[in-house]
Design a protein around this motif. Structure first.
Motif, PDB file in Angstrom:
ATOM      1  N   THR A  82      -3.348   2.472  10.772  1.00  0.00           N
ATOM      2  CA  THR A  82      -3.389   1.853   9.446  1.00  0.00           C
ATOM      3  C   THR A  82      -1.985   1.690   8.889  1.00  0.00           C
ATOM      4  N   LEU A  83      -1.162   2.740   9.027  1.00  0.00           N
ATOM      5  CA  LEU A  83       0.218   2.651   8.560  1.00  0.00           C
ATOM      6  C   LEU A  83       0.988   1.597   9.347  1.00  0.00           C
ATOM      7  N   HIS A 133      -0.054  -1.794   7.908  1.00  0.00           N
ATOM      8  CA  HIS A 133       0.074  -2.099   6.484  1.00  0.00           C
ATOM      9  C   HIS A 133       1.370  -1.627   5.824  1.00  0.00           C
ATOM     10  N   MET A 191       0.837  -1.197   0.000  1.00  0.00           N
ATOM     11  CA  MET A 191       0.000   0.000   0.000  1.00  0.00           C
ATOM     12  C   MET A 191       0.871   1.246   0.000  1.00  0.00           C
ATOM     13  N   THR A 192       0.327   2.311  -0.477  1.00  0.00           N
ATOM     14  CA  THR A 192       1.028   3.584  -0.387  1.00  0.00           C
ATOM     15  C   THR A 192       1.096   4.040   1.061  1.00  0.00           C
ATOM     16  N   THR A 193       2.134   4.818   1.400  1.00  0.00           N
ATOM     17  CA  THR A 193       2.255   5.355   2.757  1.00  0.00           C
ATOM     18  C   THR A 193       1.780   6.813   2.795  1.00  0.00           C
ATOM     19  N   SER A 194       0.735   7.092   2.021  1.00  0.00           N
ATOM     20  CA  SER A 194       0.191   8.445   1.940  1.00  0.00           C
ATOM     21  C   SER A 194      -0.225   8.951   3.313  1.00  0.00           C
ATOM     22  N   GLN A 246      -2.708  10.386   4.033  1.00  0.00           N
ATOM     23  CA  GLN A 246      -4.151  10.279   4.217  1.00  0.00           C
ATOM     24  C   GLN A 246      -4.516   9.140   5.163  1.00  0.00           C
ATOM     25  N   TYR A 247      -3.593   8.202   5.364  1.00  0.00           N
ATOM     26  CA  TYR A 247      -3.856   7.086   6.249  1.00  0.00           C
ATOM     27  C   TYR A 247      -3.490   7.447   7.689  1.00  0.00           C
ATOM     28  N   GLY A 248      -4.266   6.940   8.643  1.00  0.00           N
ATOM     29  CA  GLY A 248      -3.992   7.174  10.036  1.00  0.00           C
ATOM     30  C   GLY A 248      -2.846   6.326  10.545  1.00  0.00           C
ATOM     31  N   CYS A 275       8.165   0.450   7.158  1.00  0.00           N
ATOM     32  CA  CYS A 275       7.157   0.741   8.181  1.00  0.00           C
ATOM     33  C   CYS A 275       7.645   1.828   9.130  1.00  0.00           C
TER      34      CYS A 275
END
Length: 384
Positions: free
Chosen positions: A11-12, A15, A1-4, A6-8, A65
């Motif tokens: 979530t990071l 994922h 997944m992208t590490t944008s 926009q993710y909390g 990560c």
């Protein structure tokens, strides 16, 4: 997944770097227990891998990560926190350089600087990093290359204003390094506040289960990242694949664990504040703590480490440590189990007789995630 962004955070943490295995679809990255890799012809690396000191897919997953949860561009995983610190200093300093250092830092870091790096020609000046003027006074123009912070500090829980210290360091042409071990990236984001490098002992909250030793560096600047990457490979104190896998597993639950650590710590603080034998409680979440306003500004919560001083001096402090049962007498911190220790005789014995010596009446708690009533009952029994 992208590490944008926009993710909390949670979530990071679950994922980022954890792509399902392309061969089997396994949702947990494999442990690549290999030292070397088949090359596609002479000099033809397969996906960048040739030898596991240089890179290993399990370590790569962890490093991706780490970068994501600390809002950095690159992360680096090491065999221990001190290995990370040593590699960093040899990446950014040379003999004759100077470091401004906390006057109540972790004993192992002080030993590294005062006994090892000093022989390499690195000089340091301890300063009260909670006071900007003390940092400015300690800086040597043109010579100081690093301002080093722990915040909160170990074991006195002092708090430095990262944004202010970053400006002071940068005005002097120095880098700001922040040891974020006590707070964890869930509670504090030093790179977002102006730091250049974040240091972790991933042994602690990142791993979270007292079953692994590791360290990490996270940076934003690509040029600095390249220097660290070179020295990480050249020095070789890298995290092994199983250790990297354990830390990666621990990070997945970091957010929920830190909330429980903080919940329990707040109740322990309330108990200690009422106890007649306690002369002071050191915790950034207390309104009267000198760093409370700064901590409230730059931390999400105040963490799971609590220190306190007792009226009976060193003898009583040691007795409390020895009498505890649910609280395990042991060094380290940040695991799911609660630990109790006497810093003066244990984690900070190496600073005895120096300006960093800690009080003999001090007890440090790493508050775990057990049933808090059991922790309070055991502490009450040990202090009776």
């Amino acid at each position: 997944m992208t590490t944008s962004p926009q993710y909390g955070f949670e979530t990071l943490a679950i994922h980022a770097g954890n792509e399902p295995d392309p061969t089997t679809g396994a949702v947990v990255p494999p442990i690549y227990a290999t030292s070397t890799y088949k090359q596609d012809g002479v000099g033809g690396l397969r996906n960048g891998y040739e030898y596991s000191r240089s890179a290993n897919p399990t370590r790569t997953a962890l490093e991706e990560c780490l970068a994501a949860i600390e809002a950095g561009t690159r992360g680096f995983a090491f065999a221990s926190g001190l290995a990370a610190e040593d590699t960093l200093m040899r990446s950014i300093c040379k003999p004759g350089d100077h470091v401004v250092f906390p006057d109540d830092a972790y004993g192992g870091t002080f030993r590294l600087f005062s006994k090892v790096l000093s022989q390499w020609g690195i000089d340091m000046t301890p300063a009260a990093v909670t006071h900007p003027d003390a940092i400015r006074k300690a800086i040597r123009p043109g010579v100081t290359k690093v301002v080093w912070l722990e915040t909160p500090t170990n074991p006195l829980l002092n708090v430095a204003d990262i944004a202010i210290v970053a400006q002071i360091a940068h005005d002097a042409g120095a880098l700001l390094v922040v040891d974020n071990t006590f707070a964890s990236p869930y509670l504090q984001q030093p790179l977002e506040l102006g730091a250049d490098v974040v240091v972790h002992s991933t042994t602690k909250y990142m791993g979270g289960h007292s079953d692994v030793v590791g360290g990490a560096l996270i940076v934003r600047d690509p040029e600095l990242a390249d220097k660290i990457a070179y020295h990480q490979n050249a020095i070789g104190a890298v995290a092994g694949p199983f250790d990297a896998w354990l830390v990666l597993r621990g990070i997945k639950t970091l957010g929920v664990r830190m909330d429980r650590h903080s919940d329990n710590a707040e109740k322990v603080v309330e108990y200690l504040q009422r106890h007649q034998s306690v002369t002071s409680v050191l915790y950034p979440g207390i309104d009267g703590h000198p760093g409370h306003e700064t901590a409230a500004k730059q931390m999400k919560r105040y963490g799971g480490i609590v220190s306190f001083r007792v009226s009976g001096g060193e003898k009583q402090a040691i007795d409390i440590c020895n009498k505890a049962e649910v609280w395990t007498l042991g060094e380290s911190l940040g695991g799911v189990e609660s630990l109790i220790e006497h810093p003066g005789k244990m984690t900070h014995a190496s600073v005895a007789g120096t300006p960093l010596e800690v009080p003999g009446d001090l007890v440090r708690l790493s508050v775990g995630i057990e049933t808090v009533d059991d922790l309070l009952h055991d502490l009450d029994r040990a202090m009776s």
